[in-house]
Structure formats: C-alpha cells, structure tokens
Scaffold this motif. Structure first.
Motif, PDB file in Angstrom:
ATOM      1  N   PRO B 312      38.554  45.692  24.740  1.00  0.00           N
ATOM      2  CA  PRO B 312      37.235  46.285  24.951  1.00  0.00           C
ATOM      3  C   PRO B 312      36.597  46.795  23.662  1.00  0.00           C
ATOM      4  O   PRO B 312      37.293  47.099  22.700  1.00  0.00           O
ATOM      5  CB  PRO B 312      37.512  47.458  25.896  1.00  0.00           C
ATOM      6  CG  PRO B 312      38.970  47.524  26.094  1.00  0.00           C
ATOM      7  CD  PRO B 312      39.644  46.538  25.215  1.00  0.00           C
ATOM      8  N   ILE B 314      33.337  49.413  22.179  1.00  0.00           N
ATOM      9  CA  ILE B 314      32.348  50.447  22.514  1.00  0.00           C
ATOM     10  C   ILE B 314      31.299  50.459  21.405  1.00  0.00           C
ATOM     11  O   ILE B 314      31.642  50.536  20.219  1.00  0.00           O
ATOM     12  CB  ILE B 314      33.024  51.843  22.626  1.00  0.00           C
ATOM     13  CG1 ILE B 314      34.079  51.799  23.729  1.00  0.00           C
ATOM     14  CG2 ILE B 314      32.022  52.939  22.943  1.00  0.00           C
ATOM     15  CD1 ILE B 314      35.464  51.824  23.260  1.00  0.00           C
ATOM     16  N   ASN B 378      30.608  50.422  15.803  1.00  0.00           N
ATOM     17  CA  ASN B 378      31.395  49.726  16.834  1.00  0.00           C
ATOM     18  C   ASN B 378      32.790  50.315  16.847  1.00  0.00           C
ATOM     19  O   ASN B 378      33.425  50.434  15.786  1.00  0.00           O
ATOM     20  CB  ASN B 378      31.503  48.231  16.525  1.00  0.00           C
ATOM     21  CG  ASN B 378      30.243  47.476  16.872  1.00  0.00           C
ATOM     22  OD1 ASN B 378      29.214  48.092  17.127  1.00  0.00           O
ATOM     23  ND2 ASN B 378      30.317  46.164  16.893  1.00  0.00           N
ATOM     24  N   TRP B 381      38.930  49.093  20.561  1.00  0.00           N
ATOM     25  CA  TRP B 381      40.265  49.411  21.051  1.00  0.00           C
ATOM     26  C   TRP B 381      41.264  48.766  20.096  1.00  0.00           C
ATOM     27  O   TRP B 381      41.162  47.581  19.812  1.00  0.00           O
ATOM     28  CB  TRP B 381      40.409  48.802  22.443  1.00  0.00           C
ATOM     29  CG  TRP B 381      41.597  49.273  23.177  1.00  0.00           C
ATOM     30  CD1 TRP B 381      42.838  48.734  23.134  1.00  0.00           C
ATOM     31  CD2 TRP B 381      41.633  50.379  24.053  1.00  0.00           C
ATOM     32  NE1 TRP B 381      43.657  49.441  23.943  1.00  0.00           N
ATOM     33  CE2 TRP B 381      42.965  50.459  24.525  1.00  0.00           C
ATOM     34  CE3 TRP B 381      40.703  51.316  24.505  1.00  0.00           C
ATOM     35  CZ2 TRP B 381      43.366  51.444  25.424  1.00  0.00           C
ATOM     36  CZ3 TRP B 381      41.103  52.281  25.381  1.00  0.00           C
ATOM     37  CH2 TRP B 381      42.435  52.337  25.830  1.00  0.00           C
ATOM     38  N   LYS B 398      35.465  51.313  34.071  1.00  0.00           N
ATOM     39  CA  LYS B 398      34.561  51.405  32.907  1.00  0.00           C
ATOM     40  C   LYS B 398      34.046  52.827  32.621  1.00  0.00           C
ATOM     41  O   LYS B 398      34.133  53.285  31.470  1.00  0.00           O
ATOM     42  CB  LYS B 398      33.401  50.426  33.099  1.00  0.00           C
ATOM     43  CG  LYS B 398      32.593  50.167  31.851  1.00  0.00           C
ATOM     44  CD  LYS B 398      31.680  48.962  32.100  1.00  0.00           C
ATOM     45  CE  LYS B 398      30.678  48.775  31.003  1.00  0.00           C
ATOM     46  NZ  LYS B 398      29.927  47.537  31.165  1.00  0.00           N
ATOM     47  N   THR B 402      35.035  54.708  29.203  1.00  0.00           N
ATOM     48  CA  THR B 402      33.994  55.071  28.223  1.00  0.00           C
ATOM     49  C   THR B 402      34.128  56.552  27.866  1.00  0.00           C
ATOM     50  O   THR B 402      34.094  56.932  26.688  1.00  0.00           O
ATOM     51  CB  THR B 402      32.590  54.805  28.833  1.00  0.00           C
ATOM     52  OG1 THR B 402      32.570  53.468  29.313  1.00  0.00           O
ATOM     53  CG2 THR B 402      31.495  55.004  27.810  1.00  0.00           C
ATOM     54  N   VAL B 424      25.004  54.430  24.241  1.00  0.00           N
ATOM     55  CA  VAL B 424      26.388  53.930  24.396  1.00  0.00           C
ATOM     56  C   VAL B 424      26.335  52.659  25.218  1.00  0.00           C
ATOM     57  O   VAL B 424      25.664  52.616  26.252  1.00  0.00           O
ATOM     58  CB  VAL B 424      27.295  54.898  25.193  1.00  0.00           C
ATOM     59  CG1 VAL B 424      28.745  54.436  25.132  1.00  0.00           C
ATOM     60  CG2 VAL B 424      27.148  56.304  24.740  1.00  0.00           C
ATOM     61  N   GLU B 425      27.047  51.665  24.753  1.00  0.00           N
ATOM     62  CA  GLU B 425      27.178  50.439  25.541  1.00  0.00           C
ATOM     63  C   GLU B 425      28.646  50.028  25.418  1.00  0.00           C
ATOM     64  O   GLU B 425      29.284  50.276  24.380  1.00  0.00           O
ATOM     65  CB  GLU B 425      26.199  49.392  24.975  1.00  0.00           C
ATOM     66  CG  GLU B 425      26.312  47.987  25.478  1.00  0.00           C
ATOM     67  CD  GLU B 425      25.970  47.795  26.953  1.00  0.00           C
ATOM     68  OE1 GLU B 425      26.064  48.762  27.723  1.00  0.00           O
ATOM     69  OE2 GLU B 425      25.682  46.666  27.340  1.00  0.00           O
ATOM     70  N   VAL B 426      29.186  49.451  26.477  1.00  0.00           N
ATOM     71  CA  VAL B 426      30.613  49.083  26.445  1.00  0.00           C
ATOM     72  C   VAL B 426      30.779  47.650  26.925  1.00  0.00           C
ATOM     73  O   VAL B 426      30.122  47.220  27.866  1.00  0.00           O
ATOM     74  CB  VAL B 426      31.436  50.026  27.364  1.00  0.00           C
ATOM     75  CG1 VAL B 426      32.887  49.572  27.458  1.00  0.00           C
ATOM     76  CG2 VAL B 426      31.372  51.455  26.863  1.00  0.00           C
ATOM     77  N   SER B 427      31.632  46.904  26.234  1.00  0.00           N
ATOM     78  CA  SER B 427      32.020  45.575  26.715  1.00  0.00           C
ATOM     79  C   SER B 427      33.490  45.605  27.071  1.00  0.00           C
ATOM     80  O   SER B 427      34.342  45.744  26.181  1.00  0.00           O
ATOM     81  CB  SER B 427      31.802  44.526  25.619  1.00  0.00           C
ATOM     82  OG  SER B 427      30.811  43.638  25.983  1.00  0.00           O
ATOM     83  N   THR B 428      33.786  45.520  28.355  1.00  0.00           N
ATOM     84  CA  THR B 428      35.183  45.440  28.779  1.00  0.00           C
ATOM     85  C   THR B 428      35.584  43.963  28.759  1.00  0.00           C
ATOM     86  O   THR B 428      34.713  43.087  28.610  1.00  0.00           O
ATOM     87  CB  THR B 428      35.345  45.978  30.219  1.00  0.00           C
ATOM     88  OG1 THR B 428      34.665  45.076  31.086  1.00  0.00           O
ATOM     89  CG2 THR B 428      34.779  47.378  30.365  1.00  0.00           C
TER      90      THR B 428
END
Ligand SMILES: Cc1cc2nc3c(=O)[nH]c(=O)nc-3n(C[C@H](O)[C@H](O)[C@H](O)COP(=O)(O)OP(=O)(O)OC[C@H]3O[C@@H](n4cnc5c(N)ncnc54)[C@H](O)[C@@H]3O)c2cc1C
Lengths: 47, 500
Positions: B312, B314, B378, B381, B398, B402, B424-428
């Motif tokens: 992931p 963030i 960025n 993880w 998610k 986050t 904030v944006e997250v890509s799992t």
C-alpha cells in the motif's frame, strides 16, 4: 564390498543431514525456495 | 487486411518504449491504455491540486532510458529533465541511529566509518566488486538474455562478468552479510531486496549490489514520474505513434496459435500483424489468451510464477515543508525483521505492523507539483502486505490502516502533521489492482529470483503464441523503471528482427 558401499551411502547421508542442519535457517529457506521451483524450470524456459 | 502493424496493450514503460521505437522504424503502431494517462506504475495523478506519483518515486541507472531515445535518434534531455537527488537517503535505522547516505562513494565511506568502523574494509570490498559488476550490468541491460544461446553470447562479449556468476546463485542476504557485519549498515543494503519484491533471504544475490546503483546517481524527473513515459510517448508520436486512452483490452484474438489483434471491452476488434502485451504475463496468458488456447505445460509454467508483491501507498498533501532532509527517507528493520515480515505476515495473509517505511518527497526536487509553499509526500509501507487478508479485506481495513499510517508518520516524522495535512489519499493492493489491472495489486510484475529471471522468466517473444510479444516487469530483469524500459528496447529489437 556390498557392506562398504552401504556404509559409504550411510556416511554420505549422515554428512548431508549434518551439513543441512549446520546451515542457517535463512539459507535453508533459500534452498527450499529455489528447490521448489526446479520442476517448473523446463516449462519456464519454453514459455 | 490489418488495421495496424503493431498493437500494444498498455502504456506502461515497457509498452511506450517498445511502441515508440517501433513507430520510429516505420511500423503503424497503436497503444491501447485502459487508464486516462500513460505510465502505469510510473505515473503521476492530480488530486485536489497536488500531483502525486502513483508508484515509482525515483529513477536510477539511466542507461536504458538513454538507449531508448538513442534508438529514435533523439536525446533524453530534449524530452525529460532529470533532477539529481542528493543525498541518496536519509536513514532512520531501527535502533534510533539517523544518518544520510551521500552519492559520492568516498563520502559514503566516511559516513560508514563513523557509524561502523569495523565495516569500512568490507564496505570498500563491496563497492570495489559491486561497482565493477554494476557498471558491466548497466551496459548489458538492453541486450537480451532470454535463451541459453543469448546468455552465452552475452557472457562471451563480457568475459569480465563470469567471475561474478556465484553472486547470481546466492541470496541478497548472503551477499550482504559476506561484506557487512554491522546490523545497521546491513539493514541499509538489505531492505532494497524489496525493491525487487523479495525478502533479503530469498532475493537475487546480484541485487545485493543494487544499493551501489544508487551511488551512480538517482534522479527525479521534473513534472513527476509521468514525465518519463510522457517523454517517450511524445518522441514516438513524432513518428506517428498513436495512443488511445480508456481502451480496455479483453482478449487477444487468435487464429490457430497466432495472435492477429485484440478485442476491446466494448466489443471492437482491432486487427494487427503483431501484438505486444505490456500487462502482467499471468493476465496475458491466462486471461487474454486463456488456458484453453495454451498447451498444458505452458499453463503449468505461467501458473508457477508468484506475483511480486502488493504494497500500500499513502499520498499526503501538506501546507508546509516536511521535516525531511532527502528525497528519500527510509526506516529500516534488521535482517531478521525484514525476513519476518515475509515469513510471519505476508505469507500467512496477515497485515504486518507498520515497522519499516519509505518516504519520498517529490516537491524537494520539483516544487511545481504542489501549490506554492505546499508539499507532496508519498509514504510507502516498507515491505509487502498480503492482498488476501486473513478474515478481512482491504476495502474494510482502509480507514483504520490510513489512521494507523498517519499516526506513525506523526510520531516518527512530523509531530505537527495534523496542523498541516491538507489531503490524504491511499492506494491499497485492491486499489492498485483496480487502477492498474495488475493481479493482486502486485507492484513489480512477477517474483524475481535466480529461477524466475532472464531465461526462466516469460520470453519477450512468446514461444507458444506466434506474433505475440511481451514487454514490462513480467519479462527479462523484472520490475523497476530502468529494467522495464530496457525490456521495451529488447522487445522492439525482437520485433524488428522478425518483421524487418
Ligand atoms: C508503489 C510502487 C513503487 C515503485 N517504486 C519504484 C522506484 O522508486 N523505482 C523504480 O525503478 N521502480 C519502482 N517501481 C516499479 C516500476 O514503477 C514498475 O516496475 C514499472 O513502471 C512497470 O512498468 P511496466 O512496463 O511493467 O508496466 P505497468 O506499469 O505495469 O503498466 C501496464 C499498463 O497497462 C495498462 N493495462 C493493464 N491492463 C490493461 C488492459 N486490459 N487493457 C489496456 N491497458 C491495460 C495499465 O493501466 C498500465 O498503464 C514501483 C512500483 C510501484 C507500484
């Protein structure tokens, strides 16, 4: 003759086992990891 | 009658590189991309006024990029401005030690002599051997090594590489501990095995020298990582390359065992002399061609590859400068921790706790990516996170994930984060899968080790389906900006040889 061959095979086996257990856990996992892929290598080569 | 000479599926680095070079060579070439922009994992997206890099955050080893432009009679600098990043890393070691690693090897040796004087001799040997090997590998990257004969030819033309063969058989960790004894220094070299999607104990030994590639220089393209595929696309378009967005390819059309074009999601058929697939090889063979159209041994082969690692990401937009001192900041774990993340968590479907991490700070190199005075960061993880979570799924997890990541960022990096956090944006892994259609959200294509690289990786010129070629992270030397560009060059070479 037959007996000495048997003894040699046993010694080789015991040596391999001792060698295996003398390796670190990481190295053993590495060998197992590669070993598991061996059967697929001929297929992988031709894909 | 065909519509195009070449149809390329996907505008990732492998796809745009091969497409642009083939267009330059007079082939009527079309790239079909399901997203709205080029680049795939090496791209940049706009979110509420901030520009975030989707995945890749720097480029090292620029030789393949230079070669790709050279093949079009062009120069990289006319299309992409590469900003050097100095220092390479700011390190937050697991034991609390903090230091930066400069690009210059002598300066880096100086840093090591302060932290681990006992490792200076080992480090010097490591750099002497590693820089020579990396220098040779750099020259070989755009040369194919996908068959025994190609590999033999390559070895003969670079006899100096033979002596390094034993490193190919060892693990990344094996190489690291051979030269370095101090656990903190080891950790700064070993975490990079995850750059190739593997834990230190399983990663390819030669990649144990990957840290040294960074001492040849790491760069950030002005305008974001998308500037690299955009530059390649612009160069290709000057030769008639056509790129269509929002075009999802469903199937590769076959006539017997010969590719003859593609079928789009909306039912359109586009016929071509050849097809280049720049998508994960598992998708190419098992979905776009289908197991029924393949010999059983080929299905067995492609099934036997593991995908290379979901992870992931963030994305943070800040209204102030973060307290960082390098484009990249890493928090490392020791070797045992790095392996444990893989064995005790990833392989068991358990999300590992946020231990190690990697922060990239693009606005340090290019302030234009955020509104004036603002910054983008960025937060990656620091290792693999399973796609299939035991008893959970990423959509449900998610919000909590986050929150946890922000807490770590606040406590370990920026205590006043909440006063300055604007976006904030997250890509799992699930988001990566949906956004890029990469199986399990894998970020490096297929797992890379000795038995799944080069001639044991899917061949760029398919050996089971005629007129089908592959480019990108699933072939050759695996994932990464330089390696996938190199794969695009090699794939275009095969096509040129075959279609002349
Ligand atoms: C989080 C992350 C961090 C990374 N960090 C770095 C780094 O710092 N340095 C580095 O060197 N490398 C890094 N990498 C790796 C590097 O970015 C990738 O290996 C490389 O960009 C992959 O290129 P590719 O050619 O395989 O194509 P991909 O990037 O996989 O692109 C494939 C393209 O095909 C499209 N597509 C998929 N299916 C279809 C379909 N059915 N129809 C049409 N189009 C389709 C996708 O939308 C995508 O655009 C990172 C990757 C990620 C994800």
């Amino acid at each position: 003759m037959k007996k000495s061959r048997k003894l040699m095979a046993l010694a080789a086996l015991a040596g391999s086992v001792a060698l295996w257990f003398s390796l670190s856990e990481s190295t053993r996992r590495y060998i197992v990891h590669l070993g598991k892929q061996v059967p697929y290598l001929p297929y992988r080569y031709f894909i | 009658m065909v519509d195009y000479d070449v149809v390329v599926i996907g505008a990732g680095l492998g796809g745009v590189t091969s497409g642009a070079i083939l267009a330059k060579n007079g082939f009527k070439t079309l790239i079909l991309e399901q997203a709205e922009v080029v680049g795939g994992c090496c791209s940049t997206f706009d979110y509420q006024g901030y520009k975030f890099d989707t995945g890749a955050s720097i480029v090292m080893i620029t030789q393949p990029l230079e070669e790709a432009f050279r093949r079009m009679g062009k120069e990289v600098r006319d299309y992409v401005e590469l900003v050097p990043c100095e220092p390479i890393y700011s390190v937050h070691a697991y034991d609390g030690t903090k230091f930066t690693i400069p690009t210059d090897i002598d300066d880096a040796t100086e840093v090591i002599s302060r932290i681990a004087p006992e490792d200076v001799e080992g480090w010097k040997r490591y750099t002497r051997i590693g820089l020579d090997m990396v220098g040779q590998l750099e020259q070989m990257m755009t040369t194919p090594m996908n068959t025994l004969s190609e590999t033999a030819r390559l070895e003969l033309s670079h006899p100096g590489m033979m002596k390094y063969f034993p490193y190919f058989l060892r693990s990344h960790q094996g190489v690291t501990v051979q030269f370095l004894k101090n656990p903190v220094i080891q950790s700064t070299v070993a975490f990079q095995s995850y750059y190739a999607g593997a834990p230190p104990e399983l990663g390819l030994g030669t990649l144990g020298f990957i840290a040294l590639c960074e001492h040849l220089g790491i760069y950030y393209p002005r305008g974001g990582m998308i500037a690299i595929p955009e530059g390649l696309r612009r160069a290709g378009e000057e030769f008639g390359l056509e790129v269509r967005f929002n075009q999802k390819v469903e199937k590769i059309l076959l006539e017997g065992n010969m590719a003859r074009g593609v079928l789009l999601e909306d039912g359109t058929e586009i016929l071509s002399r050849i097809v280049v697939a720049n998508v994960n090889a598992k998708v190419t063979y098992l979905k776009m061609i289908g197991p029924d159209n393949l010999p059983r041994w080929a299905v067995k082969a492609i099934d036997s590859y593991e995908v290379a690692m979901p992870c992931p990401m963030i994305y943070l937009g800040l209204d102030t400068s973060p307290p960082l001192d390098a484009h990249h900041t890493i928090k490392t774990g020791d070797l045992e921790q790095s392996n444990r993340v893989w064995n005790d968590y990833y392989k068991k479907g358990i999300r590992p706790p946020m231990g190690g991490w990697l922060i990239s700070w693009p606005t340090e190199s290019d302030p234009s990516l955020a509104p004036e005075g603002h910054h983008v960061v960025n937060f990656v993880w620091g290792g693999p996170a399973p796609y299939g979570l035991l008893g959970d799924n990423w959509d449900r997890l998610k919000p909590a994930f986050t929150e946890e990541a922000l807490k770590v960022f606040e406590s370990e990096v920026m205590p006043d984060l909440h006063d300055h956090l604007k976006v904030v944006e997250v890509s799992t892994p699930l988001d990566f899968e949906r956004r890029l259609l990469t199986p399990q959200g894998a970020i490096y294509g297929l797992f890379l080790d000795f038995f799944s690289s080069a001639m044991f990786r899917p061949h760029p010129r398919s050996r089971v389906v005629k007129n089908l070629y592959l480019a990108g992270a699933s072939v050759g030397l695996g994932g990464g900006v330089p390696t996938t560009i190199a794969s695009g060059v090699i794939t275009s070479d095969y096509v040129l040889k075959d279609l002349g």
